[in-house]
Write a protein that holds these residues in place. Structure first.
Motif, short mmCIF file in Angstrom:
data_model
loop_
_atom_site.label_atom_id
_atom_site.label_comp_id
_atom_site.label_asym_id
_atom_site.label_seq_id
_atom_site.Cartn_x
_atom_site.Cartn_y
_atom_site.Cartn_z
N LEU A 62 3.44 4.83 -7.34
CA LEU A 62 3.79 4.97 -5.91
C LEU A 62 4.54 6.27 -5.68
O LEU A 62 4.32 6.97 -4.67
CB LEU A 62 4.63 3.77 -5.48
N LYS A 63 5.43 6.59 -6.66
CA LYS A 63 6.22 7.83 -6.55
C LYS A 63 5.28 9.04 -6.56
O LYS A 63 5.44 9.97 -5.76
CB LYS A 63 7.19 7.88 -7.73
N LEU A 65 2.19 9.10 -5.65
CA LEU A 65 1.44 9.13 -4.39
C LEU A 65 2.28 9.69 -3.26
O LEU A 65 1.84 10.55 -2.50
CB LEU A 65 0.97 7.71 -4.04
N LYS A 66 3.54 9.22 -3.17
CA LYS A 66 4.40 9.66 -2.09
C LYS A 66 4.72 11.16 -2.19
O LYS A 66 4.98 11.80 -1.18
CB LYS A 66 5.72 8.86 -2.08
N LYS A 69 0.98 13.16 -1.34
CA LYS A 69 0.40 13.10 0.02
C LYS A 69 0.88 14.23 0.91
O LYS A 69 0.06 14.88 1.57
CB LYS A 69 0.69 11.74 0.66
#
Lengths: 100, 782
Positions: A62-63, A65-66, A69
């Motif tokens: 998730l890190k 991805l964040k 993006k």
């Protein structure tokens, strides 16, 4: 848990091999540092060899991805097993990541 | 008859007319009555006068004739005395007296026997009238010894002249003639005063009778005359003449009035008497006749006297009655005519009454009472129309409100659990609840739900009834649900509810509330009672659940609600109720009370539905016809978790170091293999247990402090249970809010996925803090 990083067709490819559990997570997080500066490159997280992932591992994904993006990079998950995929589904990751 | 009375009742005109005519009749009757009385008196007086006058006249006439007879007799006596010895001349005298006095019928100049020697024993010169001719003869002979006759003897014996009583004349042969006569007799005496004969002049009473009988002041009146002894001499019934006296009839039929009349007449009195004669009311006027000692009476039937006035009476009465009837008819007509507008008004009113409120009222243009009534009626109609419009509006509003209330009731009922059994898949709990509102909506509430192998339940009663109570009930129930999703400890749930409510409690409502949390795995009940009726535990016996006194929620902000604990043995039923049960009243205002609850419990099964059914029936029987005074709510929970046999058990204790996770993984793999799980399930079990254990390793102990975490795995009929325990600080992972996995990457926090994964993977989880240890159980069914 072994991780390998390579650049392939202008994509950053990170391969995971073995169990990505809480114990392994800190090392894996360090190993993903090259993925932080990813402007102009898409990221492929290769899970073909991954046997297991815990919430610590999901947090790392998730890190990534964040971070990616805002830089305009796509993050792809590749080759996840059915069991791993069901974990992604349970956590709603299937809506966040692109799968190849 | 009744129909006539009904008609009179219904017809005002008839009634008023009748009253008027009745009143007029009364006046007429009185006036006429007075008039008739006066007239009668006058007629009466007049009749008296008339009769008196007639009597006087008759008396005078009779007296005149008699006087003439007396005078003639005296004159003849003088002649006889001058020539007493010439027998032949006696015939001349007797004939002469008759010739000169046509009223006289006969005359006898009779002498003592042998007065005239040559004439022998008998000599009586007698002249009498037959038609216009006067005959004379000597009437004394052996057949008719005149000197024994009354007319001869009377004056001799009395030694004075006088009238005889009338008698039937007797001829010389001793035969009676048909005519009644009376004689005036004078004794004949010589110079020495020796009696030597009698001179008697007769008058025919036929004449007297004709004179008296001619006295007829009234058509049916008649006259009588009686002699000194009461003998009738004049009477219309000729059979009574001479043979009967006025007293004769009274001897057979005593008649005091007649006797009194007879005596009065005999005494020579004059007057008037009212009496019955031959069954008729009569006036009898009487008066003595001259100096004869006779008395005459005129009998006048009352009918005759008053016939004129009675005729007048009848005529006037007829006229009055016809007049009154005419008046009645005219009055009825007039009043009916005058009341016609009223009838019209009544018809219109009927139309209005039948619902045609816009009916046009007749406009009479009158200023009298009927006009006023019409105006008032118009105003009333106007007001009525307005009022009915308002009423319609109000009714419509009320109907709307009622339908809204019905909807509200449905909504409120839908807030309550209503599907029973609520957990058909579970065999460890049986629940039944029931709420009867006294009004459409009520202030009672109950709720229950199972989260993480814990049964959360509550029962409450909002102060007051109806809509306000229902609103508070809805809010309380909603907040209970919200708070209990992340709060497991009952007193904390109650405290939060209390604080929330106190903040907004402007209307000073409060709620008595019992909140319980039953751990389904252990049977441990933790509860907090905020002033509610104490629940009853029904196991082998029945008893009250010990409860601390706490104030109801909404009363005092910051109140420290106490937490209590009890262990519920399998098979035990917890029976909760609101005061609508204990305070249910019958018609005599007796209350149901706790004792009756226990009575029902002792007789009933403790299966929730049967228990509440029995309780409901008992209450209904007790209350009878009385109206339900309060909401009545009951909730029964039967805990039926029986520990099943443990088939497999394995434990591991790890330090609070994440590096020991692989060791944990190895342990989990062994257990999963024992449970017979496939690879994928095994991997997911690993994931869930790791998340739970790592959570304890990271957060249970202060940073840097050493600690341990134990994992006990058991396999039984219930399934595979991992119990993860530690003696770190109390922490309930089940009360953490759920992660929203639908959010985008930008919106998501990094953490919080662990407990989410555990819930996803395991069938149920359960947290308890027991004896200083956090115990988190993860359950996977086999």
């Amino acid at each position: 848990m072994n991780t390998t990083f390579r650049e392939e067709n202008n994509d950053y490819v990170m391969s995971f091999e073995g169990r990505l559990d809480t114990a392994a997570a800190p090392d894996v997080e360090k190993a993903t540092a090259p993925l932080m500066d990813c402007a102009g490159h898409n990221i492929i997280l290769d899970c073909t060899q991954m046997e297991y992932i815990s919430s610590s591992g999901l947090r790392i994904f998730l890190k990534i991805l964040k971070n990616a993006k805002p830089q305009g990079s796509h993050v792809y998950i590749k080759g996840a097993s059915e069991a791993i995929n069901s974990v992604f589904a349970m956590t709603g990751f299937t809506n966040l990541f692109e799968f190849i | 008859m009744n129909t006539i009375i009904d008609f009179i009742r219904r017809k005002l005109s008839v009634r008023v007319s009748l009253w008027v005519v009745l009143f007029a009749a009364l006046i007429f009757i009185n006036a006429l009555g007075f008039l008739f009385y006066q007239a009668r008196e006058a007629v009466h007086q007049e009749s008296v006068n008339r009769a008196t006058q007639i009597l006087d006249n008759t008396s005078m006439r009779v007296s005149a004739i008699m006087n003439r007879a007396e005078v003639a007799t005296i004159m003849t006596e003088w002649l006889v005395k001058r020539h007493p010895d010439k027998a032949d001349s006696m015939f001349v005298y007797s004939e002469g007296i008759l010739r000169h006095n046509p009223d006289l019928n006969g005359c006898s100049i009779a002498f003592e026997p042998y007065h005239f020697k040559e004439q022998g024993r008998y000599f009586s010169a007698y002249s009498y009238r037959e038609g216009d001719t006067i005959f004379s003869k000597q009437e004394g002979n052996s057949q008719y010894e005149y000197f024994y006759m009354d007319w001869y003897q009377q004056c001799h014996l009395l030694d004075r002249p006088g009238w005889t009583e009338p008698y039937l004349d007797e001829d010389e042969n001793g035969f009676y003639s048909e005519s009644i006569v009376a004689s005036y007799c004078r004794p004949l005496k010589d110079k020495d005063g020796h009696f030597f004969g009698t001179i008697a002049t007769d008058i025919s009473l036929d004449w007297l009778s004709a004179t008296i009988s001619a006295v007829k002041p009234y058509p049916n009146s008649y006259s009588i005359m009686i002699g000194r002894g009461g003998t009738y001499f004049v009477h219309p019934d000729s059979t009574k003449l001479l043979y009967q006296t006025i007293f004769t009839e009274s001897m057979e039929n005593p008649d005091t009035a007649k006797v009194a009349l007879g005596h009065a007449m005999q005494r020579g009195e004059e007057g008037m008497k009212q009496m019955d004669v031959d069954g008729k009311k009569c006036y009898v006027f009487y008066k003595p006749l001259a100096q004869t000692g006779w008395s005459m009476a005129i009998v006048c039937p009352e009918d005759d006297i008053f016939s004129g006035i009675n005729r007048l009476h009848r005529a006037i009465m007829t006229i009055v009655i016809i007049g009154l009837l005419l008046m009645l008819c005219i009055f009825i007509q007039i009043i009916t005519h005058e009341l016609r507008p009223l009838r019209q008004l009544a018809t219109e009113a009927e139309t209005i009454a039948s619902g045609h409120f816009d009916a046009q009222l007749p406009n009479f243009q009158r200023t009298d009472e009927i006009g006023q009534l019409s105006n008032s009626f118009g105003n009333m109609q106007h007001s009525l129309v307005q009022y009915i419009d308002e009423l319609k509006k109000t009714t419509a509003e009320k109907a709307t409100m009622e339908s809204e209330l019905q909807v509200a009731k449905n909504i409120q009922m839908s807030m309550l659990p209503k599907v029973y059994p609520p957990y058909p898949e579970r065999d460890d709990i049986d629940i039944f609840g029931q709420l009867d509102s006294a009004k459409e909506v009520g202030g009672d509430l109950f709720d229950f739900f199972i989260r993480d192998e814990k049964l959360f339940f509550c029962i409450g009663d909002v102060s007051g009834k109806g809509v306000p109570a229902a609103l508070v009930m809805a809010v309380t129930r909603a907040q209970f649900r919200t708070i209990a999703t992340h709060e497991t400890v009952p007193n904390r749930i109650v405290s939060v509810l209390n604080d929330t409510m106190v903040e907004t409690n402007d209307s000073m409502m409060f709620v008595t509330l019992f909140v319980g949390v039953l751990d389904m795995l252990t049977g441990r009940l933790r509860y907090c009672n905020a002033g509610h009726d104490v629940p009853i535990l029904i196991g082998s016996g029945a008893g009250l659940l010990p409860c601390d006194p706490n104030v109801p929620i909404g009363v005092m902000g910051g109140w420290k609600y106490t937490l209590q604990e009890a262990t519920i043995d399998p098979g035990t039923t917890i029976f909760l109720y609101t005061d609508g049960l204990t305070e249910a009243e019958n018609i005599e205002h007796d209350q149901f009370q706790e004792q009756r609850i226990f009575d029902v419990i002792h007789q009933s099964s403790n299966a929730p539905q049967q228990l509440i059914g029995a309780m409901t029936e008992a209450v209904h029987q007790f209350v009878g016809e009385a109206e339900q005074s309060d909401d009545l709510t009951m909730l029964a929970l039967q805990y039926k978790h029986y520990q099943s046999d443990v088939r497999y058990q394995r434990s591991i204790t790890l330090p609070n170091d994440v590096q020991s996770v692989p060791e944990l993984a190895e342990f989990v793999d062994i257990v999963c293999e024992a449970a017979g799980f496939d690879m994928e399930t095994c991997m997911k079990m690993n994931l869930a247990i790791e998340e739970a254990v790592v959570n304890v390793m990271n957060y249970a102990y202060p940073e840097g402090a050493k600690g341990a975490v134990s994992v006990d795995a058991t396999i039984s009929d219930e399934g595979l249970i991992f119990a993860i325990s530690d003696n770190g600080k109390p922490f309930d992972p089940t009360s953490k809010e759920e992660v929203d996995t639908t959010l985008s990457a930008e919106e998501r926090g990094i953490g919080g996925l662990g407990i989410h994964l555990i819930r996803q993977i395991m069938d149920s989880i359960n947290y308890e803090y027991i004896d200083g240890r956090n115990v988190l159980k993860l359950i996977k069914k086999l």
